[in-house]
Design an enzyme around this catalytic site. Structure first.
Site, mmCIF file in Angstrom:
data_model
loop_
_atom_site.group_PDB
_atom_site.id
_atom_site.type_symbol
_atom_site.label_atom_id
_atom_site.label_comp_id
_atom_site.label_asym_id
_atom_site.label_seq_id
_atom_site.Cartn_x
_atom_site.Cartn_y
_atom_site.Cartn_z
ATOM 1 N N GLY A 165 0.683 -1.154 -0.047
ATOM 2 C CA GLY A 165 0.238 0.037 0.099
ATOM 3 C C GLY A 165 0.812 1.132 -0.131
ATOM 4 O O GLY A 165 1.997 1.356 0.122
ATOM 5 N N LEU A 166 0.277 2.365 -0.109
ATOM 6 C CA LEU A 166 0.932 3.495 -0.098
ATOM 7 C C LEU A 166 1.745 3.902 1.162
ATOM 8 O O LEU A 166 1.273 3.264 2.024
ATOM 9 C CB LEU A 166 -0.201 4.686 -0.591
ATOM 10 C CG LEU A 166 -0.641 4.872 -1.947
ATOM 11 C CD1 LEU A 166 -1.789 5.965 -1.882
ATOM 12 C CD2 LEU A 166 0.625 5.274 -2.591
ATOM 13 N N SER A 167 2.707 5.014 1.209
ATOM 14 C CA SER A 167 3.259 5.155 2.429
ATOM 15 C C SER A 167 2.194 5.950 3.231
ATOM 16 O O SER A 167 1.530 6.845 2.780
ATOM 17 C CB SER A 167 4.289 6.100 2.006
ATOM 18 O OG SER A 167 5.172 6.722 3.319
ATOM 19 N N GLY A 168 2.032 5.619 4.622
ATOM 20 C CA GLY A 168 0.958 5.991 5.421
ATOM 21 C C GLY A 168 -0.047 5.453 5.291
ATOM 22 O O GLY A 168 -1.208 5.459 5.904
ATOM 23 N N ALA A 169 -0.391 4.263 4.531
ATOM 24 C CA ALA A 169 -1.534 3.346 4.584
ATOM 25 C C ALA A 169 -1.823 2.564 5.643
ATOM 26 O O ALA A 169 -2.738 1.877 5.735
ATOM 27 C CB ALA A 169 -1.545 2.514 3.234
ATOM 28 N N GLY A 170 -0.960 2.388 6.463
ATOM 29 C CA GLY A 170 -0.931 1.650 7.525
ATOM 30 C C GLY A 170 -0.207 0.340 7.617
ATOM 31 O O GLY A 170 -0.603 -0.697 8.354
ATOM 32 N N LYS A 171 0.635 0.041 6.585
ATOM 33 C CA LYS A 171 1.050 -1.361 6.637
ATOM 34 C C LYS A 171 2.037 -1.897 7.575
ATOM 35 O O LYS A 171 1.889 -2.992 8.293
ATOM 36 C CB LYS A 171 2.156 -1.303 5.037
ATOM 37 C CG LYS A 171 1.537 -0.904 3.900
ATOM 38 C CD LYS A 171 2.557 -1.016 2.829
ATOM 39 C CE LYS A 171 3.500 0.081 3.029
ATOM 40 N NZ LYS A 171 3.216 1.471 2.980
ATOM 41 N N SER A 172 2.873 -1.004 8.240
ATOM 42 C CA SER A 172 3.864 -1.556 9.257
ATOM 43 C C SER A 172 2.945 -1.610 10.501
ATOM 44 O O SER A 172 3.214 -2.422 11.354
ATOM 45 C CB SER A 172 4.929 -0.237 9.616
ATOM 46 O OG SER A 172 5.786 -0.593 8.388
ATOM 47 N N SER A 196 5.993 -1.638 -2.045
ATOM 48 C CA SER A 196 6.291 -2.451 -3.167
ATOM 49 C C SER A 196 5.250 -1.896 -4.244
ATOM 50 O O SER A 196 4.423 -2.803 -4.762
ATOM 51 C CB SER A 196 6.167 -4.213 -2.780
ATOM 52 O OG SER A 196 4.883 -4.332 -1.986
#
Length: 203
Positions: free
Chosen positions: A34-41, A108
């Site tokens: 997902g985009l940076s800031g989408a909450g992946k981590s 990614s």
């Protein structure tokens, strides 16, 4: 890159299946994109916390952390991003062979890179999880100030601004990280893992 023809794959006596039996769960690669800031981590680590409490063997490969070591020699050009994802996919593959549930949290951005990663794994071992959040919200969450710097031209080839993000076409799971509470997002991932028999149903 030329492969060394003098190397031979060594087959261990302690197999992935035996490790999974010892761990009492299957191994798999959970690929959060997902985009940076989408909450992946945030989601990957929250899922790992729940899996830990269930007694699972896990490890999170996080974008920033990996670039401090394994991929510290790479920049953010298209070529370097592709190599970054290639290395992460190979590491996740090794972790699954070790009987671990590997959770990767990387933008990614390119479908071809994610598909190449998927192709390393046996059917069912690669679980793509799309953290869906619009660009506008991700910019509002911009705790690192990266979007602001990208808009100002200070960060080149930044995903969503000056470089494209290609959303998954057929991910195993889409999580609406823009609107759902974190605990609900975690529950969706755990439900999927139970359906796919990576972890056991609660007794």
């Amino acid at each position: 890159m030329n492969k060394n023809t003098n190397t031979v794959w060594h087959h261990a006596t302690v197999t992935r299946y035996r490790r999974e039996q010892l761990n009492n769960h299957r191994s798999a690669a959970l690929w959060f994109t997902g985009l940076s800031g989408a909450g992946k981590s945030t989601l990957a680590h929250a899922v790992e916390e729940e899996l830990y409490h269930l007694g699972c063997r896990t490890f999170v490969l996080d974008g920033d952390n990996v670039r401090h070591g394994l991929c510290s020699d790479l920049g953010f050009s298209t070529e370097d991003r592709t190599e970054n994802i290639r290395r992460i996919a190979e590491m996740a593959k090794l972790l699954t062979e070790a009987g671990v549930i590997a959770l990767t949290a990387f933008i990614s951005p390119f479908r071809s890179d994610r598909e190449r990663a998927r192709n390393l794994f046996s059917h069912g071992d690669f679980i793509e999880i799309y953290c869906q959040a619009p660009l506008e919200l991700c910019e509002q969450r911009d705790v690192k100030g990266l979007y602001r710097r990208a808009r100002a031209g200070e960060v080149k080839e930044f995903t969503g601004i000056s470089s494209p993000y290609e959303p998954p076409l057929n991910p195993e799971l889409v999580v609406a990280t823009d609107s759902l509470p974190l605990e609900d997002c975690v529950a969706q991932v755990l439900t999927l893992l139970r359906v796919r028999e990576v972890i056991k149903q609660p007794e």
